[in-house]
Design a protein around this motif. Structure first.
Motif, short mmCIF file in Angstrom:
data_model
loop_
_atom_site.label_atom_id
_atom_site.label_comp_id
_atom_site.label_asym_id
_atom_site.label_seq_id
_atom_site.Cartn_x
_atom_site.Cartn_y
_atom_site.Cartn_z
N ARG A 1 12.71 0.05 -2.23
CA ARG A 1 13.81 0.23 -3.19
C ARG A 1 15.17 0.16 -2.52
O ARG A 1 16.19 0.19 -3.18
N LYS A 2 15.16 0.13 -1.19
CA LYS A 2 16.38 0.02 -0.37
C LYS A 2 17.38 1.12 -0.67
O LYS A 2 18.59 0.88 -0.81
N LYS A 3 16.86 2.34 -0.76
CA LYS A 3 17.72 3.50 -0.99
C LYS A 3 16.97 4.77 -0.59
O LYS A 3 15.74 4.76 -0.42
N TYR A 4 17.72 5.86 -0.47
CA TYR A 4 17.11 7.16 -0.21
C TYR A 4 16.56 7.71 -1.52
O TYR A 4 17.23 7.64 -2.55
N VAL A 5 15.35 8.24 -1.46
CA VAL A 5 14.71 8.84 -2.63
C VAL A 5 14.31 10.27 -2.28
O VAL A 5 14.08 10.60 -1.11
N PHE A 6 14.22 11.10 -3.29
CA PHE A 6 13.86 12.50 -3.10
C PHE A 6 12.51 12.60 -2.39
O PHE A 6 11.55 11.94 -2.79
N LEU A 7 12.46 13.41 -1.35
CA LEU A 7 11.26 13.52 -0.53
C LEU A 7 10.31 14.58 -1.10
O LEU A 7 10.51 15.77 -0.93
N THR A 8 9.29 14.10 -1.79
CA THR A 8 8.21 14.97 -2.28
C THR A 8 7.01 14.74 -1.37
O THR A 8 6.96 13.76 -0.63
N PRO A 9 6.01 15.60 -1.42
CA PRO A 9 4.80 15.35 -0.64
C PRO A 9 4.15 14.00 -0.98
O PRO A 9 3.66 13.30 -0.10
N GLU A 10 4.16 13.61 -2.24
CA GLU A 10 3.60 12.32 -2.65
C GLU A 10 4.43 11.16 -2.09
O GLU A 10 3.89 10.15 -1.65
N GLU A 11 5.75 11.33 -2.07
CA GLU A 11 6.62 10.28 -1.53
C GLU A 11 6.40 10.12 -0.03
O GLU A 11 6.43 9.01 0.50
N TRP A 12 6.15 11.23 0.67
CA TRP A 12 5.85 11.19 2.10
C TRP A 12 4.61 10.33 2.35
O TRP A 12 4.59 9.49 3.24
N VAL A 13 3.59 10.52 1.52
CA VAL A 13 2.36 9.72 1.62
C VAL A 13 2.66 8.26 1.30
O VAL A 13 2.25 7.35 2.02
N ARG A 14 3.39 8.01 0.21
CA ARG A 14 3.69 6.63 -0.20
C ARG A 14 4.42 5.89 0.91
O ARG A 14 4.07 4.76 1.25
N GLN A 15 5.45 6.49 1.48
CA GLN A 15 6.24 5.81 2.51
C GLN A 15 5.39 5.47 3.74
O GLN A 15 5.48 4.38 4.29
N HIS A 16 4.54 6.40 4.15
CA HIS A 16 3.65 6.12 5.28
C HIS A 16 2.66 5.01 4.93
O HIS A 16 2.38 4.14 5.76
N PHE A 17 2.14 5.04 3.72
CA PHE A 17 1.14 4.04 3.34
C PHE A 17 1.76 2.65 3.21
O PHE A 17 1.14 1.65 3.59
N VAL A 18 2.98 2.57 2.71
CA VAL A 18 3.68 1.29 2.63
C VAL A 18 3.81 0.68 4.03
O VAL A 18 3.49 -0.49 4.24
N HIS A 19 4.27 1.49 4.98
CA HIS A 19 4.42 0.99 6.36
C HIS A 19 3.06 0.62 6.96
O HIS A 19 2.95 -0.36 7.70
N PHE A 20 2.04 1.38 6.65
CA PHE A 20 0.67 1.10 7.11
C PHE A 20 0.21 -0.26 6.58
O PHE A 20 -0.33 -1.08 7.33
N LEU A 21 0.43 -0.52 5.30
CA LEU A 21 0.03 -1.81 4.71
C LEU A 21 0.81 -2.97 5.32
O LEU A 21 0.26 -4.05 5.53
N ILE A 22 2.07 -2.76 5.60
CA ILE A 22 2.90 -3.81 6.20
C ILE A 22 2.47 -4.07 7.65
O ILE A 22 2.26 -5.21 8.05
N ASN A 23 2.34 -3.00 8.43
CA ASN A 23 2.10 -3.15 9.86
C ASN A 23 0.65 -3.48 10.23
O ASN A 23 0.42 -4.27 11.14
N LYS A 24 -0.31 -2.90 9.53
CA LYS A 24 -1.71 -3.15 9.89
C LYS A 24 -2.32 -4.31 9.11
O LYS A 24 -3.08 -5.10 9.66
N TYR A 25 -2.01 -4.39 7.83
CA TYR A 25 -2.67 -5.38 6.97
C TYR A 25 -1.77 -6.57 6.63
O TYR A 25 -2.19 -7.47 5.92
N HIS A 26 -0.54 -6.54 7.09
CA HIS A 26 0.41 -7.65 6.98
C HIS A 26 0.85 -8.00 5.56
O HIS A 26 1.20 -9.14 5.28
N TYR A 27 0.83 -7.00 4.66
CA TYR A 27 1.34 -7.25 3.31
C TYR A 27 2.86 -7.31 3.38
O TYR A 27 3.50 -6.43 3.93
N PRO A 28 3.47 -8.37 2.83
CA PRO A 28 4.94 -8.48 2.86
C PRO A 28 5.57 -7.47 1.92
O PRO A 28 5.12 -7.30 0.78
#
Length: 152
Positions: free
Chosen positions: A27-54
């Protein structure tokens, strides 16, 4: 925040009015940090870095209508022609991945018709392939790697 069973990444967090915000690369912005958002942000980076999803093919907090009610998907990954490929449902680490969680994600996917569904709580994740024609699913051992389309 709690440690997850996902690779760490160099996240950006800022504090405003005693509230924490995390930078969302989608979203190219700061978003409120909830426990679910913490998981989402890590998983997004995981998908990009390990599985190469753009990241250009990912959308966080996408809206849809289910039974005429507005709903939000946590994360949708699209294929190269813009069709939903994977629906990801993110949960807080304290929310166990149960049949009810899968059913929630499946309801959203009923509208989107993505061939893959992932449910993640930061400690574990499960991926299944959906056959919409036969209304069946099969759990996979791992997430499929992104395969870039070949241009001719």
């Amino acid at each position: 925040m709690i440690a997850l069973n996902l690779p760490p990444y160099e996240h950006k967090i800022k504090k405003k009015d005693d509230k924490l915000f995390i930078f969302d690369i989608l979203r190219k912005k700061y978003v409120f940090l909830t426990p679910e958002e913490w998981v989402r942000q890590h998983f997004v980076h995981f998908l990009i870095n390990k599985y190469h999803y753009p990241k250009a093919l990912m959308k966080a907090e996408g809206g849809l209508k289910y039974n005429n009610l507005p709903k939000r998907t946590d994360l949708v990954i699209f294929d190269s022609v813009g069709k939903p490929l994977i629906v990801v449902e993110c949960k807080d680490v304290y929310v166990p991945i149960t049949q009810a969680v899968f059913e929630q994600a499946a309801r959203y996917n009923y509208i989107l018709k993505a061939p893959y569904l992932i449910v993640v709580n930061g400690l574990s994740y499960h991926c299944c392939r959906i056959d919409h024609a036969s209304q069946s699913y099969q759990f996979l051992e791992d997430i499929p790697m992104y395969i870039s389309p070949v241009l001719s």
